[in-house]
Motif scaffolding. Structure first.
Motif, PDB file in Angstrom:
ATOM      1  N   GLU A 197       7.970  -3.420   3.519  1.00 16.96           N
ATOM      2  CA  GLU A 197       7.274  -3.917   2.315  1.00 16.96           C
ATOM      3  C   GLU A 197       8.011  -5.098   1.702  1.00 16.96           C
ATOM      4  N   ASP A 198       9.340  -4.990   1.637  1.00 17.84           N
ATOM      5  CA  ASP A 198      10.134  -6.075   1.043  1.00 17.84           C
ATOM      6  C   ASP A 198       9.915  -7.379   1.802  1.00 17.84           C
ATOM      7  N   ILE A 199       9.933  -7.303   3.132  1.00 16.50           N
ATOM      8  CA  ILE A 199       9.799  -8.532   3.938  1.00 16.50           C
ATOM      9  C   ILE A 199       8.411  -9.145   3.721  1.00 16.50           C
ATOM     10  N   ILE A 200       7.388  -8.298   3.656  1.00 16.30           N
ATOM     11  CA  ILE A 200       6.030  -8.806   3.385  1.00 16.30           C
ATOM     12  C   ILE A 200       6.038  -9.560   2.047  1.00 16.30           C
ATOM     13  N   GLY A 201       6.687  -8.965   1.036  1.00 19.56           N
ATOM     14  CA  GLY A 201       6.681  -9.560  -0.302  1.00 19.56           C
ATOM     15  C   GLY A 201       7.482 -10.854  -0.405  1.00 19.56           C
ATOM     16  N   LEU A 202       8.461 -11.028   0.469  1.00 12.88           N
ATOM     17  CA  LEU A 202       9.354 -12.193   0.371  1.00 12.88           C
ATOM     18  C   LEU A 202       8.872 -13.405   1.169  1.00 12.88           C
ATOM     19  N   THR A 203       7.828 -13.217   1.971  1.00 13.16           N
ATOM     20  CA  THR A 203       7.434 -14.258   2.934  1.00 13.16           C
ATOM     21  C   THR A 203       5.967 -14.634   2.761  1.00 13.16           C
ATOM     22  N   SER A 204       5.595 -15.752   3.363  1.00 12.24           N
ATOM     23  CA  SER A 204       4.187 -16.128   3.339  1.00 12.24           C
ATOM     24  C   SER A 204       3.643 -16.508   4.716  1.00 12.24           C
ATOM     25  N   LYS A 205       4.534 -16.754   5.677  1.00 15.89           N
ATOM     26  CA  LYS A 205       4.088 -17.164   7.018  1.00 15.89           C
ATOM     27  C   LYS A 205       3.732 -15.931   7.872  1.00 15.89           C
ATOM     28  N   PRO A 206       3.133 -16.141   9.048  1.00 14.60           N
ATOM     29  CA  PRO A 206       2.850 -14.999   9.934  1.00 14.60           C
ATOM     30  C   PRO A 206       4.123 -14.228  10.304  1.00 14.60           C
ATOM     31  N   LEU A 207       3.981 -12.911  10.396  1.00 14.61           N
ATOM     32  CA  LEU A 207       5.085 -12.015  10.758  1.00 14.61           C
ATOM     33  C   LEU A 207       4.693 -11.319  12.058  1.00 14.61           C
ATOM     34  N   ILE A 208       5.694 -10.901  12.790  1.00 12.97           N
ATOM     35  CA  ILE A 208       5.382 -10.189  14.035  1.00 12.97           C
ATOM     36  C   ILE A 208       6.084  -8.825  14.052  1.00 12.97           C
ATOM     37  N   VAL A 209       5.612  -7.970  14.949  1.00 18.27           N
ATOM     38  CA  VAL A 209       6.356  -6.760  15.305  1.00 18.27           C
ATOM     39  C   VAL A 209       6.500  -6.866  16.820  1.00 18.27           C
ATOM     40  N   SER A 210       7.685  -7.235  17.289  1.00 22.99           N
ATOM     41  CA  SER A 210       7.810  -7.600  18.713  1.00 22.99           C
ATOM     42  C   SER A 210       7.550  -6.434  19.640  1.00 22.99           C
ATOM     43  N   HIS A 211       7.998  -5.228  19.243  1.00 21.93           N
ATOM     44  CA  HIS A 211       7.836  -4.073  20.141  1.00 21.93           C
ATOM     45  C   HIS A 211       7.755  -2.805  19.295  1.00 21.93           C
ATOM     46  N   THR A 212       6.604  -2.184  19.301  1.00 16.72           N
ATOM     47  CA  THR A 212       6.437  -0.962  18.529  1.00 16.72           C
ATOM     48  C   THR A 212       5.275  -0.169  19.115  1.00 16.72           C
ATOM     49  N   ASN A 213       5.130   1.045  18.628  1.00 19.60           N
ATOM     50  CA  ASN A 213       3.929   1.817  18.951  1.00 19.60           C
ATOM     51  C   ASN A 213       3.291   2.239  17.643  1.00 19.60           C
ATOM     52  N   VAL A 214       2.074   2.764  17.742  1.00 26.85           N
ATOM     53  CA  VAL A 214       1.358   3.080  16.509  1.00 26.85           C
ATOM     54  C   VAL A 214       1.633   4.541  16.125  1.00 26.85           C
ATOM     55  N   ARG A 215       1.810   4.764  14.824  1.00 29.33           N
ATOM     56  CA  ARG A 215       2.139   6.111  14.359  1.00 29.33           C
ATOM     57  C   ARG A 215       0.997   7.079  14.587  1.00 29.33           C
ATOM     58  N   LYS A 216      -0.221   6.563  14.685  1.00 26.82           N
ATOM     59  CA  LYS A 216      -1.358   7.443  14.946  1.00 26.82           C
ATOM     60  C   LYS A 216      -1.128   8.277  16.216  1.00 26.82           C
ATOM     61  N   PHE A 217      -0.459   7.672  17.214  1.00 23.90           N
ATOM     62  CA  PHE A 217      -0.242   8.385  18.480  1.00 23.90           C
ATOM     63  C   PHE A 217       1.180   8.904  18.650  1.00 23.90           C
ATOM     64  N   ASP A 219       4.011   9.730  15.762  1.00 31.49           N
ATOM     65  CA  ASP A 219       4.263   9.614  14.329  1.00 31.49           C
ATOM     66  C   ASP A 219       5.742   9.682  13.976  1.00 31.49           C
ATOM     67  N   ILE A 220       6.415   8.549  14.126  1.00 37.11           N
ATOM     68  CA  ILE A 220       7.812   8.436  13.700  1.00 37.11           C
ATOM     69  C   ILE A 220       7.943   7.156  12.881  1.00 37.11           C
ATOM     70  N   GLU A 221       8.914   7.147  11.983  1.00 40.37           N
ATOM     71  CA  GLU A 221       9.029   5.981  11.097  1.00 40.37           C
ATOM     72  C   GLU A 221       9.530   4.735  11.817  1.00 40.37           C
ATOM     73  N   ARG A 222      10.018   4.885  13.037  1.00 40.68           N
ATOM     74  CA  ARG A 222      10.369   3.717  13.844  1.00 40.68           C
ATOM     75  C   ARG A 222       9.102   2.958  14.287  1.00 40.68           C
ATOM     76  N   ASN A 223       7.968   3.669  14.360  1.00 41.07           N
ATOM     77  CA  ASN A 223       6.693   3.052  14.744  1.00 41.07           C
ATOM     78  C   ASN A 223       5.945   2.581  13.497  1.00 41.07           C
ATOM     79  N   SER A 225       2.503   2.255  10.848  1.00 38.07           N
ATOM     80  CA  SER A 225       1.316   2.922  10.330  1.00 38.07           C
ATOM     81  C   SER A 225       0.131   1.961  10.331  1.00 38.07           C
ATOM     82  N   ASP A 226      -1.049   2.520  10.107  1.00 41.01           N
ATOM     83  CA  ASP A 226      -2.253   1.675  10.048  1.00 41.01           C
ATOM     84  C   ASP A 226      -2.140   0.641   8.932  1.00 41.01           C
ATOM     85  N   GLU A 227      -1.573   1.043   7.781  1.00 42.18           N
ATOM     86  CA  GLU A 227      -1.434   0.093   6.664  1.00 42.18           C
ATOM     87  C   GLU A 227      -0.501  -1.052   7.066  1.00 42.18           C
ATOM     88  N   GLN A 228       0.553  -0.707   7.755  1.00 43.25           N
ATOM     89  CA  GLN A 228       1.495  -1.759   8.182  1.00 43.25           C
ATOM     90  C   GLN A 228       0.849  -2.699   9.201  1.00 43.25           C
TER      91      GLN A 228
END
Ligand SMILES: [Zn+2]
Length: 348
Positions: A197-217, A219-223, A225-228
């Motif tokens: 959340e902090d990074i979203i609030g501090l920036t305005s350019k496109p952001l990436i998530v280079s390697h992750t999985n979705v919590r729907k499948f 469910d760990i905080e390393r992955n 969420s749909d909101e994210q």
């Protein structure tokens, strides 16, 4: 457009791979550093794998293992970059790229483009000046943390809840602003929910998530969420799908389920929001001493590798699966390379 007349599935895959597949997360520098007394690991081991999978761009992530922290974080980070340059110099098949145009030029010359990234800013300690030094050496994307806490912030843990609740530190906030200003792509992989959340609030350019999985499948905080995922989509960013945290269940860790993650991201933010960040590390993992594997299992998790998607030679298996699942050529090209290229064009 889809299949051409009389085109076999293998010919179609070959055509779809003709621009080169982009994998934005690979722990290559760490292995080159550990094998520093065995020169030409890049040319003899990795190059044949990249070529077999038609890999065109690799995000090569500097990562510092726990055993080097804290004293050797900077030194090992610099040494990893030194090994990368030394190994690249031995062949004419790679180019370390710092701009979008250099990536385009490398590809036009038939070379594999390497983009230096950082997974956890431990090499910087709490010294913002060092960001500039790493930038000059080629650093072009950075996740602030891995799973552990550092001077910038805290990582998301491999459990459904319980990550540290605090957001970025003052240093972390300065670092984020400076990355955006000088042109280091901010990578939200691994950061804890509050830091995200902090990074979203501090920036305005496109952001990436280079390697992750979705919590729907899984469910760990390393992955994420749909909101994210939606927050990344709103910025015109891209989520790279990871091949090692597809499911908590080994039996469900399949290419089909990998594609489910891709489809889930597309369902939330559209076809322009998804890319590849395989995080292939089966080879690295199995060469670790047994005690370290046990330590990783207790501190983090035991990854479930997808049998036919464990290294870069398997990239065609993914494309075959995307075709089977009904993706058209335009969609497959976006997933495999065009979405990441759009980010590079905008930010590098
Ligand atoms: Zn990672």
């Amino acid at each position: 457009m889809s299949k051409l007349p009389n085109e076999s599935i293998d010919e179609r895959i070959k055509r779809l791979h003709s621009n080169g597949v982009i994998d934005l997360h690979f722990d290559l520098p760490m292995d080159l550093y550990e094998k520093r007394n065995r020169p030409d690991v890049l040319g003899s081991h990795y190059l044949p794998e990249f070529e077999a999978g038609d890999i065109g761009v690799v995000g090569a992530a500097i990562y510092i293992e726990d055993r080097y922290m804290p004293e050797l974080g900077l030194r090992v980070g610099l040494d990893q970059i030194a090994r990368l340059y030394a190994e690249v110099e031995k062949t004419d098949r790679f180019a370390i790229c710092k701009t979008y145009q250099e990536i385009v030029n490398a590809r036009a010359a038939g070379k594999i483009a390497i983009l230096i990234t950082m997974e956890g800013v431990e090499p910087l300690g709490d010294d913002l000046n060092l960001l500039r030094v790493f930038y000059e050496l080629g650093l072009r994307a950075a996740c602030l943390t891995h799973a552990r806490r550092n001077a910038a912030g805290s990582g998301g843990i491999f459990a459904a809840s319980g990550s540290p609740r605090d957001g970025l530190t003052a240093f972390g906030r300065d670092l984020v602003r400076e990355c955006e200003r000088i042109g280091v792509i901010l990578d939200l992989a691994h950061i804890n929910p509050r830091g995200f959340e902090d990074i979203i609030g501090l920036t305005s350019k496109p952001l990436i998530v280079s390697h992750t999985n979705v919590r729907k499948f899984y469910d760990i905080e390393r992955n994420i969420s749909d909101e994210q995922i939606k927050a990344v989509g709103q910025r015109g960013g891209v989520v790279g799908v990871n091949a090692i945290l597809v499911s908590a269940d080994a039996k469900k860790s399949t290419i089909d389920h990998y594609v489910d993650h891709i489809e889930h991201v597309i369902g939330l933010i559209g076809i322009d929001g998804v890319g590849i960040g395989f995080d292939f590390c089966e080879y690295l993992f199995h060469q670790l001493p047994k005690e370290i594997i046990e330590e990783i299992a207790s501190k983090l998790t035991t990854p479930h590798f997808i049998p036919d998607l464990t290294n870069h030679t398997h990239a065609r298996n993914l494309t075959r699966k995307l075709i089977e699942r009904g993706f058209d050529d335009d969609e497959i090209e976006k997933i495999l390379f065009r979405n990441w290229m759009r980010i590079f064009e905008k930010l590098l």
